[in-house]
Scaffold this motif. Structure first.
Motif, short mmCIF file in Angstrom:
data_model
loop_
_atom_site.label_atom_id
_atom_site.label_comp_id
_atom_site.label_asym_id
_atom_site.label_seq_id
_atom_site.Cartn_x
_atom_site.Cartn_y
_atom_site.Cartn_z
N SER A 180 0.58 -1.37 0.00
CA SER A 180 0.07 -0.07 0.01
C SER A 180 0.74 1.28 0.04
O SER A 180 1.82 1.27 0.80
N PRO A 181 0.36 2.23 -0.81
CA PRO A 181 1.14 3.38 -0.83
C PRO A 181 1.28 4.17 0.62
O PRO A 181 2.27 4.99 0.84
N VAL B 44 -0.50 17.13 -12.59
CA VAL B 44 -0.79 16.95 -11.26
C VAL B 44 -1.93 16.13 -11.09
O VAL B 44 -1.90 15.05 -10.66
N GLY B 45 -2.94 16.27 -12.08
CA GLY B 45 -4.14 15.41 -12.08
C GLY B 45 -3.58 13.88 -12.79
O GLY B 45 -4.10 12.84 -12.38
N PHE B 46 -2.81 14.02 -13.74
CA PHE B 46 -2.41 12.90 -14.55
C PHE B 46 -1.43 12.01 -13.72
O PHE B 46 -1.63 10.67 -13.63
N GLU B 47 -0.42 12.59 -12.86
CA GLU B 47 0.32 11.85 -11.83
C GLU B 47 -0.33 11.17 -10.82
O GLU B 47 -0.06 10.21 -10.17
N HIS B 48 -1.77 12.01 -10.48
CA HIS B 48 -2.43 11.04 -9.43
C HIS B 48 -3.02 9.88 -9.71
O HIS B 48 -3.43 9.00 -9.03
N GLY C 244 -1.96 6.89 -8.58
CA GLY C 244 -3.26 6.36 -8.18
C GLY C 244 -3.66 5.09 -8.68
O GLY C 244 -4.35 4.41 -9.40
N LEU C 245 -2.82 3.90 -7.58
CA LEU C 245 -3.20 2.53 -8.04
C LEU C 245 -4.37 2.06 -7.71
O LEU C 245 -4.98 1.21 -8.48
N ASP C 246 -5.15 2.71 -6.76
CA ASP C 246 -6.68 2.19 -6.39
C ASP C 246 -7.48 2.69 -7.72
O ASP C 246 -8.41 1.92 -8.00
N GLU D 233 10.27 1.28 -7.98
CA GLU D 233 9.90 1.11 -6.57
C GLU D 233 8.48 2.39 -6.74
O GLU D 233 8.36 3.07 -7.86
N GLY D 234 7.85 2.27 -5.77
CA GLY D 234 6.55 3.21 -5.63
C GLY D 234 5.56 2.61 -7.00
O GLY D 234 5.22 1.50 -7.10
#
Length: 452
Positions: free
Chosen positions: A35-36, A215-219, A224-226, A397-398
């Motif tokens: 989990s992040p 910012v939105g794209f990166e989320h 934004g795995l979920d 990672e991440g």
């Protein structure tokens, strides 16, 4: 029970295809279960800028340990991927006074990485205070506060702030400047727009709009795995465009509404409620994909309701970054456009990975060559590609690790489908296993967010 009917390939190859897909699924499950919230996640720093009485003041909220350890945060999602990870962990275990002193000792070098200018003059910065919280879970970022100030040169030239790329991302918010206060998201060593000492910000509507698209794209990608799993759940319901169109339309409409309402402060729901429900939405779409044969009458309404939840999740990101009041609508629209572009990227990538299997080549005969290509990509080319990226300094990672595993899984399942014979090989060998995996990860996240 899913049955692989593999013909035309040697038995050992057929078994390898099945085993490879199972291993890839297990790998993805383990990767996404990281989990992040439990990782050594790199978070953007936040700085509140005040210009008053001939002084510029920057009040920061940031994780000091990577700065003191000398970690290069550019493009990094997780400090565990750095060769300075052990030092970061050591610093996280320091008591507040010791950590604060370590930052003071390093401040002169740190200050050289922050450029605050007015006209042609660079403003020297002085550290005024450092506030480090008590040691908590050392696997979580410890957010500290520190304040720096600098004397403005004579004149009325605007202030420009530049944050070195090695320090990661910076949310910069101008305080006490009225409805036109500047708010910016600085990445890759970018400069802020010129910020007037008095009066409105010089950032235009278009600049604000464009600044918030990434910012939105990166989320969505890669953080934004979920949300990625939910969108993939929508994708795997059917091979036809119609069901996907109606689901994505309902999801987009819903999260746009709640994102706007939450950003305006009209609606506020605790993340302790929203996050488990987002995980539950992932479980639902995965399970329904397996149990249904296509779009049910209630599916768009259910997706609409879940979209409302995801919009509240997006709003939490905007709250963290801070929209301010300057060009509020432009920033909100830009963020939402970035989210939509991220979702479309996920759908396009998934479509590209399973396209051959969706065309049902297995009806008449086993497709040896496409199967070999998909399996070779999944378990040779893709791992080699990402290994090469890591050699170039791009870490898995991440968020990138689960994305890499997702690509390998979808290719592996596609290879198994292409090596199978039957009218429904895509559903049995790709859509159902992927949906079950999505539901399992969502269930794990739900338990984690409620009980752990």
């Amino acid at each position: 029970m899913m049955i692989f009917q593999l013909f035309g390939l040697p038995v050992r190859v057929a078994r390898a295809a099945v085993l490879s897909s199972v291993i890839a699924c297990a790998g993805l499950l383990l990767a996404l279960m990281s989990s992040p919230g439990l990782a050594h996640e790199v978070q953007p720093s936040v700085a509140d800028l005040t210009i008053a009485d001939g002084t510029v003041t920057l009040d920061f909220e940031a994780t000091l340990e990577p700065f003191v350890a000398g970690v290069d945060l550019e493009g990094l999602q997780d400090t565990n991927a750095s060769d300075r990870a052990d030092e970061v962990d050591r610093l996280r275990a320091l008591d507040p006074d010791a950590m604060a002193q370590a930052f003071r000792d390093r401040f002169d070098a740190f200050a050289r990485q922050i450029s605050v200018t007015s006209g042609d003059a660079r403003i020297p910065l002085s550290l005024q205070s450092v506030d480090v919280p008590e040691v908590g879970n050392v696997a979580l970022p410890r957010l500290s506060d520190f304040v720096v100030t600098g004397a403005l040169p004579p004149g009325d030239a605007p202030v420009i702030v530049q944050w070195d790329a090695s320090l990661g991302a910076l949310v910069l918010r101008q305080m006490e400047a009225g409805p036109e206060a500047y708010t910016g998201y600085l990445t890759n060593g970018a400069e802020s727009a010129p910020i007037p000492r008095v009066g409105p910000s010089s950032q235009t509507w278009l600049q604000a709009f464009l600044a918030y698209i990434p910012v939105g794209f990166e989320h969505i990608v890669p953080l934004g795995l979920d949300h990625i799993l939910f969108v993939l759940g929508l994708f795997f319901l059917s091979t036809h465009l119609g069901p996907l169109f109606w689901q994505v339309s309902a999801f987009t409409l819903a999260h746009t509404v709640t994102l706007a309402l939450a950003a305006l402060g009209i609606v506020s729901v605790s993340p302790a409620i929203v996050e488990p429900l987002i995980a539950a939405s992932i479980v639902y779409v995965g399970v329904e994909n397996v149990l249904s044969r296509g779009m049910t009458p209630w599916r768009p309404a259910v997706v609409l309701a879940f979209g409302l939840l995801h919009g509240l999740g997006f709003a939490g990101v905007l709250t963290e970054y801070g929209l301010g009041t300057s060009n509020f609508v432009a920033k909100l629209i830009g963020f939402n456009v970035g989210v939509e572009l991220g979702q479309l990227f996920v759908i396009a990538l998934a479509f590209g990975l399973v396209f051959m299997a969706m065309r049902e080549y297995g009806r008449a005969a086993v497709q040896r060559l496409p199967a070999w290509i998909s399996l070779g990509l999944a378990f040779v080319i893709v791992p080699a590609l990402f290994a090469g990226m890591s050699l170039l300094g791009v870490t898995l990672e991440g968020g990138l690790l689960p994305l890499a595993a997702t690509i390998a899984v979808l290719l592996g399942l596609s290879g198994a489908a292409l090596a199978s014979e039957g009218d429904d090989s895509y559903r049995q060998n790709v859509a159902n296993p992927a949906s079950i995996l999505i539901a399992l990860v969502g269930a794990y996240w739900f338990v984690e967010r409620v009980f752990l």
